[in-house]
Design a protein around this motif. Structure first.
Motif, PDB file in Angstrom:
ATOM      1  N   ALA A 114       0.843  -1.194   0.000  1.00  0.00           N
ATOM      2  CA  ALA A 114       0.000   0.000   0.000  1.00  0.00           C
ATOM      3  C   ALA A 114       0.880   1.246   0.000  1.00  0.00           C
ATOM      4  CB  ALA A 114      -0.935   0.026   1.211  1.00  0.00           C
ATOM      5  N   VAL A 115       0.286   2.350  -0.435  1.00  0.00           N
ATOM      6  CA  VAL A 115       0.916   3.669  -0.341  1.00  0.00           C
ATOM      7  C   VAL A 115      -0.027   4.561   0.449  1.00  0.00           C
ATOM      8  CG1 VAL A 115       1.689   5.704  -1.622  1.00  0.00           C
ATOM      9  CG2 VAL A 115       2.170   3.410  -2.516  1.00  0.00           C
ATOM     10  N   VAL A 116       0.502   5.195   1.502  1.00  0.00           N
ATOM     11  CA  VAL A 116      -0.283   6.091   2.349  1.00  0.00           C
ATOM     12  C   VAL A 116       0.448   7.424   2.408  1.00  0.00           C
ATOM     13  CG1 VAL A 116      -1.203   6.503   4.666  1.00  0.00           C
ATOM     14  CG2 VAL A 116      -1.175   4.178   3.725  1.00  0.00           C
ATOM     15  N   THR A 117      -0.244   8.518   2.118  1.00  0.00           N
ATOM     16  CA  THR A 117       0.385   9.828   2.131  1.00  0.00           C
ATOM     17  C   THR A 117      -0.580  10.888   2.633  1.00  0.00           C
ATOM     18  OG1 THR A 117       1.507  11.514   0.787  1.00  0.00           O
ATOM     19  CG2 THR A 117      -0.215  10.230  -0.302  1.00  0.00           C
ATOM     20  N   ASP A 118      -0.019  11.927   3.245  1.00  0.00           N
ATOM     21  CA  ASP A 118      -0.830  13.094   3.614  1.00  0.00           C
ATOM     22  C   ASP A 118      -0.777  14.149   2.511  1.00  0.00           C
ATOM     23  OD1 ASP A 118       1.737  14.074   3.879  1.00  0.00           O
ATOM     24  OD2 ASP A 118       1.484  14.826   5.921  1.00  0.00           O
ATOM     25  N   GLY A 119      -0.308  13.751   1.330  1.00  0.00           N
ATOM     26  CA  GLY A 119      -0.304  14.604   0.154  1.00  0.00           C
ATOM     27  C   GLY A 119      -1.317  14.116  -0.866  1.00  0.00           C
ATOM     28  N   MET A 120      -1.151  14.596  -2.080  1.00  0.00           N
ATOM     29  CA  MET A 120      -2.061  14.262  -3.167  1.00  0.00           C
ATOM     30  C   MET A 120      -1.421  13.239  -4.101  1.00  0.00           C
ATOM     31  SD  MET A 120      -4.394  16.466  -2.269  1.00  0.00           S
ATOM     32  CE  MET A 120      -5.542  16.858  -3.590  1.00  0.00           C
ATOM     33  N   ILE A 124      -5.868   8.457 -11.498  1.00  0.00           N
ATOM     34  CA  ILE A 124      -6.774   7.542 -10.817  1.00  0.00           C
ATOM     35  C   ILE A 124      -7.031   6.272 -11.620  1.00  0.00           C
ATOM     36  CG2 ILE A 124      -8.776   8.847 -11.682  1.00  0.00           C
ATOM     37  CD1 ILE A 124      -8.540   6.822  -8.400  1.00  0.00           C
ATOM     38  N   ALA A 125      -7.187   6.388 -12.939  1.00  0.00           N
ATOM     39  CA  ALA A 125      -7.437   5.184 -13.741  1.00  0.00           C
ATOM     40  C   ALA A 125      -6.255   4.218 -13.644  1.00  0.00           C
ATOM     41  CB  ALA A 125      -7.705   5.564 -15.192  1.00  0.00           C
ATOM     42  N   GLY A 126      -5.051   4.761 -13.716  1.00  0.00           N
ATOM     43  CA  GLY A 126      -3.865   3.923 -13.601  1.00  0.00           C
ATOM     44  C   GLY A 126      -3.704   3.341 -12.216  1.00  0.00           C
ATOM     45  N   ILE A 127      -4.040   4.119 -11.191  1.00  0.00           N
ATOM     46  CA  ILE A 127      -3.974   3.619  -9.814  1.00  0.00           C
ATOM     47  C   ILE A 127      -4.905   2.434  -9.640  1.00  0.00           C
ATOM     48  CG2 ILE A 127      -4.582   4.177  -7.423  1.00  0.00           C
ATOM     49  CD1 ILE A 127      -3.461   6.986  -7.928  1.00  0.00           C
ATOM     50  N   GLU A 128      -6.114   2.553 -10.180  1.00  0.00           N
ATOM     51  CA  GLU A 128      -7.068   1.451 -10.092  1.00  0.00           C
ATOM     52  C   GLU A 128      -6.527   0.204 -10.795  1.00  0.00           C
ATOM     53  OE1 GLU A 128     -10.932   1.485  -8.724  1.00  0.00           O
ATOM     54  OE2 GLU A 128      -9.116   1.947  -7.594  1.00  0.00           O
ATOM     55  N   ALA A 129      -5.869   0.419 -11.934  1.00  0.00           N
ATOM     56  CA  ALA A 129      -5.324  -0.714 -12.682  1.00  0.00           C
ATOM     57  C   ALA A 129      -4.167  -1.372 -11.936  1.00  0.00           C
ATOM     58  CB  ALA A 129      -4.868  -0.257 -14.063  1.00  0.00           C
ATOM     59  N   VAL A 130      -3.369  -0.595 -11.213  1.00  0.00           N
ATOM     60  CA  VAL A 130      -2.256  -1.166 -10.442  1.00  0.00           C
ATOM     61  C   VAL A 130      -2.793  -2.118  -9.382  1.00  0.00           C
ATOM     62  CG1 VAL A 130      -0.416  -0.635  -8.795  1.00  0.00           C
ATOM     63  CG2 VAL A 130      -0.635   0.700 -10.895  1.00  0.00           C
ATOM     64  N   GLY A 131      -3.828  -1.703  -8.657  1.00  0.00           N
ATOM     65  CA  GLY A 131      -4.548  -2.628  -7.809  1.00  0.00           C
ATOM     66  C   GLY A 131      -4.107  -2.771  -6.368  1.00  0.00           C
ATOM     67  N   ILE A 132      -3.203  -1.909  -5.872  1.00  0.00           N
ATOM     68  CA  ILE A 132      -2.904  -1.943  -4.443  1.00  0.00           C
ATOM     69  C   ILE A 132      -3.581  -0.758  -3.765  1.00  0.00           C
ATOM     70  CG2 ILE A 132      -0.712  -3.159  -4.760  1.00  0.00           C
ATOM     71  CD1 ILE A 132       0.729  -0.506  -4.141  1.00  0.00           C
ATOM     72  N   ALA A 133      -3.685  -0.820  -2.440  1.00  0.00           N
ATOM     73  CA  ALA A 133      -4.365   0.230  -1.692  1.00  0.00           C
ATOM     74  C   ALA A 133      -3.580   1.530  -1.752  1.00  0.00           C
ATOM     75  CB  ALA A 133      -4.544  -0.204  -0.245  1.00  0.00           C
ATOM     76  N   VAL A 134      -4.299   2.633  -1.950  1.00  0.00           N
ATOM     77  CA  VAL A 134      -3.722   3.971  -1.910  1.00  0.00           C
ATOM     78  C   VAL A 134      -4.630   4.843  -1.052  1.00  0.00           C
ATOM     79  CG1 VAL A 134      -3.045   6.011  -3.231  1.00  0.00           C
ATOM     80  CG2 VAL A 134      -2.678   3.723  -4.197  1.00  0.00           C
ATOM     81  N   PHE A 135      -4.063   5.435  -0.011  1.00  0.00           N
ATOM     82  CA  PHE A 135      -4.781   6.380   0.834  1.00  0.00           C
ATOM     83  C   PHE A 135      -4.049   7.717   0.758  1.00  0.00           C
ATOM     84  CE2 PHE A 135      -6.596   2.542   2.310  1.00  0.00           C
ATOM     85  CZ  PHE A 135      -7.720   2.824   3.081  1.00  0.00           C
ATOM     86  N   ALA A 136      -4.802   8.812   0.536  1.00  0.00           N
ATOM     87  CA  ALA A 136      -4.187  10.124   0.346  1.00  0.00           C
ATOM     88  C   ALA A 136      -5.205  11.208   0.661  1.00  0.00           C
ATOM     89  CB  ALA A 136      -3.676  10.264  -1.089  1.00  0.00           C
ATOM     90  N   LEU A 137      -4.739  12.467   0.601  1.00  0.00           N
ATOM     91  CA  LEU A 137      -5.660  13.590   0.787  1.00  0.00           C
ATOM     92  C   LEU A 137      -6.665  13.678  -0.354  1.00  0.00           C
ATOM     93  CD1 LEU A 137      -3.591  16.683   1.997  1.00  0.00           C
ATOM     94  CD2 LEU A 137      -5.130  15.244   3.333  1.00  0.00           C
TER      95      LEU A 137
END
Length: 228
Positions: A114-120, A124-137
């Motif tokens: 997973a990737v977790v950030t307090d930034g941006m 989004i389409a590519g993030i969905e295709a990658v398929g791991i959790a992403v939490f951000a602002l």
């Protein structure tokens, strides 16, 4: 790199929570873990799932970077391990993304969960295709630079929670909770109490109760005051 403004400092020799501890936490919800962790440890709600809210559990690998720069984040790909969660502290910078789908895809290929950030973030389409959790602002298509400086493996603070490399990070649709590596064993022990308590309360619902049994005692003890 011609544009570099500062070096990346890497803290070595950090210890991580054990795989057994990570697995045990992966089987509990964030809410249960918070209850076993002294009712604390969840990141601020502004750090939320980007795209599908995928559950994850792993050990933190921390990145501290300045706003609008991701050299430190990319340097972390040479230091992080399979099973890590990349925790990228930007100081809450929201005028540009810190990483996008390419970075997140490379991290996935490394085994990062997973990737977790307090930034941006962006793409989004590519993030969905990658398929791991992403939490951000949130999302911002503005690009970052790759100039430095930054730090890897040091203690950071994001979402009002302090995170050190090696801590356990658990995320699900409710949010993200941090369990300090030094506290992991004690939290897991108390998690058994929480599990039993939650099982008991679920039974109240199945039994048709309309209020918890302890409420009548609180009323009788004067914990509730009535105004006529």
């Amino acid at each position: 790199m011609a544009g570099i403004q500062g070096v990346i400092t890497v803290k070595r020799g950090v210890e991580r929570a054990s795989p057994e501890q990570v697995h045990a936490f992966s089987e509990a919800s964030t809410g249960w873990i918070v209850d076993a962790n002294g009712k604390r440890g969840a990141l601020a709600s502004r750090i939320r799932p980007i795209g599908k809210a995928r559950a994850f559990c792993g050990t933190a690998y921390t990145v501290r970077t300045r706003g609008r720069d991701n050299l430190a984040a990319y340097a972390a790909l040479a230091e992080a391990r399979a099973g890590d969660v990349l925790v990228i502290a930007t100081g809450g910078y929201d005028e540009a993304s810190v990483v996008g789908d390419v970075f997140i895809g490379l991290a996935r290929n490394l085994g990062v969960v997973a990737v977790v950030t307090d930034g941006m973030v962006r793409d989004i389409a590519g993030i969905e295709a990658v398929g791991i959790a992403v939490f951000a602002l949130g999302l911002n298509p503005n690009s970052p630079h790759k100039d430095g400086p930054g730090e890897l493996g040091t203690q950071v603070c994001l979402g009002e929670v302090t995170v050190s490399t090696g801590d356990v990070i658990r995320g699900d649709a409710d949010g993200v909770v941090v369990i300090a590596r030094a506290d992991a064993a004690a939290v897991l022990k108390d998690l058994e109490r929480v599990r039993a308590q939650e099982t008991r309360m679920d039974q109240w619902v199945r039994d048709g109760l309309t209020a918890p049994p302890w409420l009548a005692d609180s009323i009788a003890a004067g914990a509730i005051r009535y105004l006529d």
